[in-house]
Design a protein around this motif. Sequence first.
Motif, PDB file in Angstrom:
ATOM      1  N   LEU A  55      45.070  44.765  36.618  1.00 20.70           N
ATOM      2  CA  LEU A  55      45.708  44.624  35.307  1.00 20.70           C
ATOM      3  C   LEU A  55      46.981  43.792  35.352  1.00 20.70           C
ATOM      4  O   LEU A  55      47.615  43.590  34.312  1.00 20.70           O
ATOM      5  CB  LEU A  55      46.041  46.009  34.742  1.00 20.70           C
ATOM      6  CG  LEU A  55      44.841  46.896  34.352  1.00 20.70           C
ATOM      7  CD1 LEU A  55      45.316  48.267  33.921  1.00 20.70           C
ATOM      8  CD2 LEU A  55      44.027  46.245  33.234  1.00 20.70           C
ATOM      9  N   SER A 103      45.164  46.523  27.741  1.00 22.32           N
ATOM     10  CA  SER A 103      45.649  46.548  29.116  1.00 22.32           C
ATOM     11  C   SER A 103      46.929  47.348  29.233  1.00 22.32           C
ATOM     12  O   SER A 103      47.145  48.064  30.226  1.00 22.32           O
ATOM     13  CB  SER A 103      45.876  45.113  29.618  1.00 22.32           C
ATOM     14  OG  SER A 103      44.663  44.380  29.622  1.00 22.32           O
ATOM     15  N   ARG A 147      47.398  50.477  31.610  1.00 17.53           N
ATOM     16  CA  ARG A 147      48.460  50.455  32.610  1.00 17.53           C
ATOM     17  C   ARG A 147      49.331  51.714  32.500  1.00 17.53           C
ATOM     18  O   ARG A 147      49.728  52.298  33.511  1.00 17.53           O
ATOM     19  CB  ARG A 147      49.310  49.192  32.445  1.00 17.53           C
ATOM     20  CG  ARG A 147      50.276  48.954  33.600  1.00 17.53           C
ATOM     21  CD  ARG A 147      51.094  47.705  33.395  1.00 17.53           C
ATOM     22  NE  ARG A 147      50.282  46.505  33.417  1.00 17.53           N
ATOM     23  CZ  ARG A 147      50.059  45.722  32.359  1.00 17.53           C
ATOM     24  NH1 ARG A 147      50.594  46.019  31.188  1.00 17.53           N
ATOM     25  NH2 ARG A 147      49.310  44.640  32.469  1.00 17.53           N
TER      26      ARG A 147
END
Length: 334
Positions: free
Chosen positions: A259, A267, A271
């Motif tokens: 990522l 994303s 994350r």
Amino acid sequence: DNSEPEPESEDEEGGPARSGGRRTVWDDKLANPSGPRNWQWTPNLEAALKFQCGCEQPCMAKAAQQLGPAAHTALYDHRRAVRAAMLEASVCMRDHLRRELERHLDQPTGRFSRSFVIMGVGGCCATAFGISVGISESTFARARADARKQRQLQVGRTARKDSRISQDRRELDAWVREQRNTMEGDKADGRKWYTDKTTAKQLWGRYVSDMDRSGMPIVGTESLLHKVWKEHREIVEKAPTGHDICDECGRITVAQRDLEGCTDAESKIKRAELTKEADAHRRFHNTERKHYDDAVYRASKHPEEVTTITIDAPTRHQFDLPAQGVGRPHPHPL
């Protein structure tokens, strides 16, 4: 014309190009094969006597021809004398060389006359004089620019630089330099310090924790601290090369690496989830470690109550065969 046909600008200098745009005066790998710091070593002396400065008759070769077999000793004495004069004047090599260059400079044209004396031989150019001193190319180029542009000496340069640096930056810089005490230093020359790779957030967390423990105020910002950290080129960050603690640690690390550089909303959510998952898993490992530490303590203090067996993965060097000494009839036992 008894002056060097040198250009007005430092950027027009001949020689191999440098990434910063300025063209180098000479190649340090050829002029100082053993490194500029080792000015007294024989390979450096021999390379200096063979240096081609671009004059019709190379100045260093001319001096070596006149001195004959004594050229090596004369060059060594010349370099020692320059450094002795530098120490006596209590200036750095850059400022000492700049003063020598100013004596032969025609300020309106920015050219240096071929009137330098090297090892008792006159009529030499400025480049050959820089080679004869046994310094790096960058030091010579800076000293030459200082002479042409009438810059301040080191004391003035340092004061001007300090005036530009904010108080916050100075304090953050001092903290970064203090961190080198906890790092592994380079055994070769002591000019590199190695540490694990860290992010701006992790670095700021370390700084805040240190300030809280010592009762000092927190200054600056996370971005400023990270910028100061990156300016310390002597600190080399190394990514981990060993295996992860467990398979779950490896899975999370791989997912986070995939990522990196992704800025879309999905994303960012993934994350954040991985960060939360990694924190929870780290707490799990820390709990395991605490239980292990407690068991080791009890086994040490109260062996009649508990026995602890420690099993760890061996390192590679533990499998290496021992060195066989010369004349030793039997090898060491493994």
